[in-house]
Design a protein around this motif. Structure first.
Motif: not given
Length: 288
Positions: A259-287
């Motif tokens: 559920y947090q992933l959605f908001y992290l994707l929003v922040h990635l798309n609005m503010f850039g790669e500073i949020y990329g690591g958080s997105v990637d950690r969630i993807l790694k946890r599940y995939i």
């Protein structure tokens, strides 16, 4: 802009003279002002770089919350829907801030708001998350709505702008295909604020908590609560008070990052790669 505001105030019956006008903080997207007339005090936001329905969506969200009679919101006096590129404004009550700790009533009242439900998920009109468009529809499956209108919407946007490519794109695509392993089809369809971080509620001088800047939808209340934990701004007393009224599901801790992933994707798309690591950690946890 002052002329636009004066016309708006006159349209709702305040023809009195403006005594004070000053710039105040109000987020990164809009220009915000405190305006005092001889009759009242107002909080006003303005923007020229938004679609015509930008402030209409905010006003509709505040109305939806207010109609539950569970938690306070600022009263909206006026908003306009000018053509894109023209000045748009919304005029609301000025909420004086207080110092009393309202964490418990905030938790209780938010939970009671979440107990207002519908028999479908999503919303009847488009909204915004930050400055990004949020298309909506009604769905009989929360999983379908969350996957297609939330996560996939951000994936498509990020692919078009270059923030979601390569391994990140493939991992997110794989996650969407397996999302039913973690996200339910039919939780209660609660009325959600939709953008509830610590900056989107206020401690009123009248001792009441106020919700501001909503992006409303009907969905899993765990989605809302997961976001409250992402950037802070809520005390342990808030969470205890909330769960006294509406407990979170047993699966919440495993659902929370998704559920947090959605908001992290929003922040990635609005503010850039500073949020990329958080997105990637969630993807790694599940995939992986």
């Amino acid at each position: 802009m002052k002329e636009t505001v004066q016309k708006g105030l006159q349209s709702v019956g305040d023809h009195s003279k403006i005594k004070q006008w000053k710039t105040v903080g109000g987020g990164d997207i809009n220009r915000s002002f405190y305006v005092q007339t001889e009759n009242s005090e107002y909080f006003i936001k303005g923007n020229q770089d938004v679609p015509p329905h930008f402030f209409k969506a905010e006003a509709e969200g505040l109305r939806q919350i207010q109609e539950t009679n569970t938690i306070s919101v600022p009263r909206v006096h006026y908003y306009d829907e000018p053509e894109t590129g023209q000045e748009a404004v919304i005029i609301m009550d000025w909420i004086k801030t207080g110092h009393k700790d309202v964490s418990e009533p905030l938790g209780h009242q938010l939970a009671h708001m979440h107990r207002h439900t519908k028999d479908a998920y999503g919303f009847h009109s488009p909204t915004f998350v930050g400055e990004l468009d949020q298309p909506n529809t009604w769905s009989d499956s929360w999983l379908t709505y969350y996957r297609d209108f939330r996560l996939k919407g951000q994936l498509d946007y990020g692919q078009s702008t270059g923030t979601i490519t390569g391994d990140r794109y493939h991992s997110l695509t794989a996650l969407l295909e397996r999302l039913d392993e973690w996200i339910p089809h039919h939780p209660s369809a609660s009325l959600l604020h939709g953008d509830l971080w610590g900056g989107n509620w206020m401690n009123g001088a009248d001792g009441k908590p106020y919700l501001i800047d909503p992006s409303v939808l009907y969905g899993d209340h765990a989605f809302e609560m997961a976001f409250t934990e992402l950037f802070g701004g809520f005390s342990p007393a808030f969470y205890k008070a909330y769960e006294d009224v509406l407990p979170l599901p047993a699966e919440y801790e495993n659902q929370k990052p998704l559920y947090q992933l959605f908001y992290l994707l929003v922040h990635l798309n609005m503010f850039g790669e500073i949020y990329g690591g958080s997105v990637d950690r969630i993807l790694k946890r599940y995939i992986g």
